[in-house]
Design an enzyme around this catalytic site. Structure first.
Site, mmCIF file in Angstrom:
data_model
loop_
_atom_site.group_PDB
_atom_site.id
_atom_site.type_symbol
_atom_site.label_atom_id
_atom_site.label_comp_id
_atom_site.label_asym_id
_atom_site.label_seq_id
_atom_site.Cartn_x
_atom_site.Cartn_y
_atom_site.Cartn_z
ATOM 1 N N ASP A 123 -73.761 -47.829 -36.354
ATOM 2 C CA ASP A 123 -72.685 -47.440 -37.277
ATOM 3 C C ASP A 123 -72.621 -45.932 -37.484
ATOM 4 O O ASP A 123 -73.638 -45.305 -37.761
ATOM 5 C CB ASP A 123 -72.886 -48.093 -38.650
ATOM 6 C CG ASP A 123 -72.701 -49.602 -38.592
ATOM 7 O OD1 ASP A 123 -73.477 -50.260 -37.874
ATOM 8 O OD2 ASP A 123 -71.788 -50.099 -39.251
ATOM 9 N N ASP A 182 -78.154 -44.810 -32.619
ATOM 10 C CA ASP A 182 -77.844 -45.602 -33.790
ATOM 11 C C ASP A 182 -76.455 -46.240 -33.566
ATOM 12 O O ASP A 182 -75.692 -45.792 -32.711
ATOM 13 C CB ASP A 182 -77.833 -44.618 -34.970
ATOM 14 C CG ASP A 182 -77.136 -45.171 -36.169
ATOM 15 O OD1 ASP A 182 -77.603 -46.175 -36.700
ATOM 16 O OD2 ASP A 182 -76.106 -44.591 -36.576
HETATM 17 P P1 IMP Z 1 -76.919 -48.541 -38.154
HETATM 18 O O1 IMP Z 1 -76.139 -47.348 -38.601
HETATM 19 O O2 IMP Z 1 -76.535 -48.998 -36.788
HETATM 20 O O3 IMP Z 1 -78.388 -48.374 -38.314
HETATM 21 O O4 IMP Z 1 -76.453 -49.773 -39.090
HETATM 22 C C1 IMP Z 1 -76.518 -49.720 -40.479
HETATM 23 C C2 IMP Z 1 -75.542 -50.701 -41.091
HETATM 24 O O5 IMP Z 1 -75.741 -52.024 -40.565
HETATM 25 C C3 IMP Z 1 -75.735 -50.875 -42.581
HETATM 26 O O6 IMP Z 1 -75.058 -49.892 -43.316
HETATM 27 C C4 IMP Z 1 -75.178 -52.254 -42.839
HETATM 28 O O7 IMP Z 1 -73.819 -52.177 -43.172
HETATM 29 C C5 IMP Z 1 -75.323 -52.998 -41.519
HETATM 30 N N1 IMP Z 1 -76.301 -54.088 -41.561
HETATM 31 C C6 IMP Z 1 -76.072 -55.356 -41.226
HETATM 32 N N2 IMP Z 1 -77.183 -56.095 -41.315
HETATM 33 C C7 IMP Z 1 -78.152 -55.290 -41.740
HETATM 34 C C8 IMP Z 1 -79.554 -55.491 -41.990
HETATM 35 O O8 IMP Z 1 -80.119 -56.591 -41.848
HETATM 36 N N3 IMP Z 1 -80.245 -54.403 -42.388
HETATM 37 C C9 IMP Z 1 -79.675 -53.188 -42.525
HETATM 38 N N4 IMP Z 1 -78.385 -52.960 -42.288
HETATM 39 C C10 IMP Z 1 -77.616 -53.997 -41.895
HETATM 40 MG MG MG Z 2 -75.687 -45.045 -38.726
#
Ligand code: IMP
Ligand code: MG
Length: 423
Positions: free
Chosen positions: A153, A151
Site C-alpha cells: 500500500d 511494500d
Molecule cells: P503495506 O503498506 O503493504 O504494508 O500494507 C498495510 C495495510 O494493509 C494496512 O494499512 C491495512 O490497511 C492493510 N492490512 C490488511 N490486513 C492487515 C493485517 O493483517 N495487518 C496489517 N495490515 C493489514
Molecule cells: Mg505502505
C-alpha cells in the site's frame, strides 16, 4: 525506545538525519538568498545559483565522508568513534557508501534546488537525494544487487488498491526480474489462507504478466515472492501452477522466530485487542476491531473516518502497553498507523526481509533494497526493514516507479562500462 513526551512532540515524525542535512543546507541558502531577485530579473541570480550549488555540493561531499567514517569504524569494531553518531544520535546503520555529491547534482538537475532563491532545500529534496545516492551505489555492481523488496500500500499501489493489469510499475518489476534480481513484495496485509486467494486477487496484474512472459526464464519467474503479514506468510511464483504457491513455514522461518510460542503470540494479540477496544470506547472511534491469526486491528466503519491524531494515539497506547508486557518482550511485533486504520502484527518487516534473504541463499543487507513509504520511527511499518537492508523512501507509487527506472538505468550503464573494460 522513544518516550511518550518525544512522541507528543512529534519527534517520531521527523527523520533526524534528514532534518540535520536540511539544517546544514539552510546556511548557504540563507547566505545567498536574494529577496530582490524577482524584482531585478532572472539573470541577476545566476551567480548566486552557481555559488549555492557549489556549497550544497561541498556539504553533501562532507556528509559522504562522514558516512564512510561510520562504515570504517563499524568495520573496525569501534562504532562509538564514528563522528556522525555524535552529530546525529538517532542515525541508523549504513550498509553501503552513499555518493551524495553525485546524487545531489542529479537531483539538482531535476528539481532546480540551487536555482531557488526563496524556497530552501526541503525534506523531500533531501529524501530524494538520499534515494538516488542509494540507488547509484547498489547499481554500481561492487556487490551485485540480488533482492528488491517492496511494500504494498502506497508503494506499489494506492492505499487499499491492487496491482492491476495496467499498473505502470509492472514493466519495471519485470525488468528487474530479467536482470536476475528477486522481487519480494513484503506487505503488512496478512491473509492466513494458504491458497493465497486474496494475494492472487490483489497482485493479479503482475502474476498474469509473469505467467505469460516469454522473455523470463523459469528461474527468473520463481524469483517473484510475496511475504504477507510482515513476516508471517510466504508465497512464491510457481511455474508449474502458473501462480503463487504457499511455502511451508519450516522452509523459511528464522531461528529467532522458532522460539515464539503460540500462546505468547495469542496473549500479545489479546492484550493489543484489549487496549484497542479501550481506545475505541474512550475516544468514541467509528471503527471495527478485526482479529486475525497473526494480527489485530481497527478499521473504519463503512462511510466513517478516524482522524490521524486518534489513530496515532491508538498506536502509541498499544505500543507502550505491549512494550511493558511479558509477551511483548518475548515476541517481535509491529504496531502502525496504516493511514486509515491501525494494526498490530506479530513479526515485522526486518524479519520479513531477513527471512527472504536467507530463503533465497544468504543474501546480505548490502545486496538488498527495500522500497517503502512508512519510515517514521514509531507507528510506521517499513522502518524496521532498515535493520535488514538498504532502503529507498517513497511518497507514492509514481515515485516507486521512478526509483526503479533509475535503478535499471544505472545497472545498465555500469554493465555497459564493464563490458567495454573487458573488451
Ligand atoms: P503495506 O503498506 O503493504 O504494508 O500494507 C498495510 C495495510 O494493509 C494496512 O494499512 C491495512 O490497511 C492493510 N492490512 C490488511 N490486513 C492487515 C493485517 O493483517 N495487518 C496489517 N495490515 C493489514
Ligand atoms: Mg505502505
Amino acid at each position: 525506545m522513544t518516550t511518550k513526551v518525544e512522541y507528543a512532540l512529534k519527534s517520531h515524525r521527523r527523520d533526524g538525519f534528514i532534518e540535520w542535512i536540511k539544517g546544514l543546507l539552510a546556511v548557504p541558502f540563507v547566505l545567498h538568498s536574494e529577496p530582490a531577485a524577482y524584482i531585478q530579473g532572472v539573470e541577476s541570480w545566476t551567480e548566486a545559483t552557481n555559488i549555492t550549488r557549489q556549497q550544497y555540493a561541498a556539504i553533501m561531499s562532507d556528509i559522504e565522508q562522514l558516512i564512510e567514517d561510520q562504515l570504517d569504524n563499524d568495520r573496525k569494531g569501534t562504532p562509538h568513534l564514528a563522528k556522525i553518531r555524535h552529530l546525529v544520535p538517532s542515525i541508523g546503520t549504513f550498509f553501503t557508501k552513499l555518493p551524495l555529491e553525485e546524487a545531489f547534482y542529479a537531483q539538482d538537475a531535476k528539481r532546480a534546488i540551487s536555482c531557488r532563491r526563496l524556497v530552501s532545500p526541503s525534506f523531500n529534496d533531501i529524501r530524494l537525494i538520499l534515494n538516488t545516492a542509494q540507488i547509484m551505489t547498489l547499481a554500481s555492481g561492487h556487490e551485485p544487487l540480488k533482492l528488491v523488496t517492496l511494500d504494498g500500500d502506497v508503494t506499489l499501489y494506492e492505499d487499499g488498491q491492487s496491482l492491476t493489469h495496467d499498473s505502470p510499475v509492472i514493466p519495471v518489476l519485470l525488468e528487474l526480474l530479467k536482470r536476475d534480481i528477486a522481487i519480494g513484495i513484503v506487505t503488512a496485509a496478512g491473509y492466513a489462507d494458504t491458497s493465497g486467494t486474496r494475494y492472487k486477487e490483489r497482485l493479479e496484474g503482475i502474476l498474469v504478466k509473469v505467467r505469460d512472459s516469454t522473455e523470463l526464464t523459469p528461474a527468473q519467474k520463481r524469483n517473484l515472492l510475496v511475504m504477507g503479514g510482515e513476516s508471517n506468510f510466504l508465497f512464491r511464483f510457481s511455474v508449474d501452477s502458473a501462480t503463487l504457491v504457499y511455502v511451508d513455514r519450516e522452509e523459511w522461518i528464522l531461528p529467532e522466530m522458532m522460539k515464539w510460542e503460540e500462546n505468547d503470540m495469542q496473549s500479545l494479540l489479546d492484550l493489543a485487542e484489549e487496549v484497542i477496544t479501550s481506545c475505541k470506547h474512550v475516544m468514541n472511534l467509528k471503527g471495527e476491531i478485526i482479529r486475525k491469526d497473526r494480527a489485530v486491528g481497527i478499521i473504519p466503519l463503512p462511510g466513517q473516518k478516524m482522524i490521524r491524531e486518534d489513530l496515532e494515539e491508538v498506536v502509541l497506547g498499544t505500543q507502550r502497553r505491549l512494550e511493558f508486557s511479558e509477551c511483548g518482550r518475548k515476541i517481535n511485533f509491529c504496531a502502525f498507523n496504516g493511514g486509515s486504520d491501525v494494526w498490530v502484527d506479530i513479526g515485522d518487516k526486518r524479519l520479513g526481509v531477513k527471512a527472504l534473504q536467507r530463503y533465497l541463499g544468504q543474501i546480505s543487507g548490502r545486496q538488498t533494497l527495500h522500497v517503502g513509504d512508512q519510515f517514521a520511527s514509531i507507528g510506521a511499518n517499513d522502518f524496521k526493514a532498515r535493520l535488514a537492508a538498504c532502503t529507498v523512501w517513497v511518497a507514492n507509487p509514481e515515485e516507486t516507479n521512478d526509483a526503479l527506472q533509475e535503478l535499471c538505468v544505472h545497472i545498465d550503464k555500469h554493465a555497459t562500462k564493464r563490458l567495454k573494460r573487458e573488451a
